[in-house]
Write an enzyme that holds these catalytic residues in place. Structure first.
Site, PDB file in Angstrom:
ATOM      1  N   ASP A 283       0.859  -1.184   0.000  1.00 49.68           N
ATOM      2  CA  ASP A 283       0.000   0.000   0.000  1.00 49.68           C
ATOM      3  C   ASP A 283       0.902   1.244   0.000  1.00 49.68           C
ATOM      4  OD1 ASP A 283      -2.176  -1.686   0.150  1.00 49.68           O
ATOM      5  OD2 ASP A 283      -2.381  -1.518   2.331  1.00 49.68           O
TER       6      ASP A 283
ATOM      7  N   ARG B 240     -16.409 -12.752  -1.357  1.00 49.15           N
ATOM      8  CA  ARG B 240     -15.652 -12.287  -0.190  1.00 49.15           C
ATOM      9  C   ARG B 240     -15.690 -10.762  -0.158  1.00 49.15           C
ATOM     10  NH1 ARG B 240     -10.063 -10.737   0.488  1.00 49.15           N
ATOM     11  NH2 ARG B 240      -9.657 -10.720   2.726  1.00 49.15           N
TER      12      ARG B 240
END
Ligand SMILES: C=C1C[C@]23C[C@@]1(O)CC[C@H]2[C@@]12CCC[C@@](C)(C(=O)O1)[C@H]2[C@@H]3C(=O)O
Ligand SMILES: O=C(O)CCC(=O)C(=O)O
Ligand SMILES: [Fe+2]
Length: 382
Positions: A253, A317
């Site tokens: 990230d 999910r």
């Protein structure tokens, strides 16, 4: 075919070509519409990942500390020192840890998951009202078909900006209502509350990070008090060939701190000691990880680690990711205590919008992002 779970890092460090650079003109633009794709026997080739990056399902579980925040949140100094120590240890190793007794209302978390269906289960054309535009990071994206032409993730996302500048900002609710319509007012309220709660929790974690680095609890808390963060809803429909694709490709990230809540399905994997490991679902816990911007703020002491998400053939999910980012004008520069002759500056000063621009325009974020960004900045400045 047995795929080796030891991934070739070299391959993952190459910048990726953008859609407009390598898309052949005779190919119709691809649309990720799970309701249609699930009836096809084979996946479109753009979703098939190279062999050395294909997923492995049965990977060992990552040993991550479960950090109890109860004592810290109630002001107990001994429990606070212990939480800070555990945070520091995890961040030096791989940058991932779990927090429990975090003070976030379980109903709010459940709602944040269940309201995702209200959006992702409407027809594609309706979701496209919020279509993410090229060069922007907010809005609805069905896979990343507008941005990349290969190694596409098997997912849909809805992302929006959060601002902690004003105490009672309604930026999230307003954006969702304005783009999706008045019927999404309650939806907007849920994610406004969720982002407010995440911003608060991340400031607490910033205190622990500051203590663990020996710079005091106020240092990073104050830096992020006025954050301009990003919230992302990740929705991974079932996939008929989950062993060929990925829900989220391997990446680090670029942001500062990620607070992730995954549902009970499982799929998050982290690359540690040259091997993929799973972080198994735990409803009571948030998964927290360091991003590249905090790695720079800590002058490289804390790690931003490669991770990805795999999909499965049976169940949708869902995960909720809050990406803490500094306000645009804040200069990312490590505190002087973290710079000395033995540990000189690793990265130049930058602002978050500069790194965001770099990753959006030039690079798919990976383990070499900060290095490539540093070179790009130096070229631009000379
Ligand atoms: C494929 C990607 C999407 C992403 C950039 C990346 O290369 C990997 C990280 C992703 C992320 C997560 C945090 C927010 C975001 C805007 C960012 O800076 O990194 C997204 C990027 C995106 O959606 O474009
Ligand atoms: O869905 C997950 O578990 C991971 C998602 C992720 O890494 C991201 O959105 O940056
Ligand atoms: Fe991530």
């Amino acid at each position: 075919m047995a795929i080796d779970c030891m991934t070739n890092i070299q391959t993952m460090s190459q910048p990726q070509k953008h859609h407009h650079q390598d898309n052949k003109e005779d190919e119709a633009p691809l649309v990720f519409d799970a309701s249609l794709l699930r009836h096809q026997l084979n996946l479109p080739k753009q979703f098939i990942w190279p062999d050395d990056e294909k997923p492995c399902m049965n990977v060992p579980e990552l040993v991550v500390p479960l950090i109890d925040l109860r004592g810290f949140l109630s002001g107990d100094p001994v429990a606070t020192m212990e939480a800070a120590r555990m945070v520091g240890e995890a961040c030096q190793k791989h940058g991932f840890f779990l927090v429990v007794n975090h003070g976030i209302d379980a109903n709010l978390i459940s709602h944040a998951h269940s309201y995702m269906d209200d959006f992702f289960e409407v027809p594609l054309t309706q979701k496209q009202r919020a279509q993410r535009k090229t060069g922007e990071h907010c809005g609805y994206a069905s896979s990343f078909t507008g941005r990349f032409s290969s190694k596409l993730p098997w997912k849909e996302t809805l992302s929006f900006q959060f601002s902690a500048e004003e105490k009672s900002s309604t930026i999230v609710k307003d954006y969702l209502c304005n783009t999706l319509g008045q019927e999404f007012e309650q939806f907007g309220r849920v994610y406004q509350d969720y982002c407010d709660a995440m911003s608060n929790l991340s400031l607490g974690i910033m205190e622990l990070l500051g203590m663990s680095l020996g710079v005091g609890k106020a240092c990073f808390r104050e830096f992020f008090e006025e954050n301009d963060s990003i919230m992302r809803l990740n929705y991974y429909p079932p996939c008929q060939k989950p062993d060929l694709t990925l829900g989220t490709g391997p990446h680090c990230d670029p942001t500062s701190l990620t607070i992730l809540h995954q549902d009970q399905v499982g799929g998050l994997q982290v690359f540690v000691d040259n091997e993929w490991h799973s972080i198994n679902p735990n409803f009571n816990a948030f998964v927290v990880n360091i991003g590249d911007t905090f790695m720079a703020l800590s002058n490289g002491r804390y790690k931003s680690c490669l991770h990805r998400a795999v999909v499965n053939s049976k169940t949708t999910r869902k995960s909720l990711a809050f990406f803490l980012c500094p306000k645009g004008d804040k200069v990312v520069s490590p505190p002087s205590e973290l710079v000395d002759d033995l540990t000189p500056r690793l990265y130049p000063d930058f602002t978050w919008p500069m790194l965001l621009e770099f990753t959006q325009k030039h690079y798919r974020a990976d383990m070499k992002t900060l290095e490539a960004f540093t070179n790009w900045l130096q070229q631009k400045r000379s």
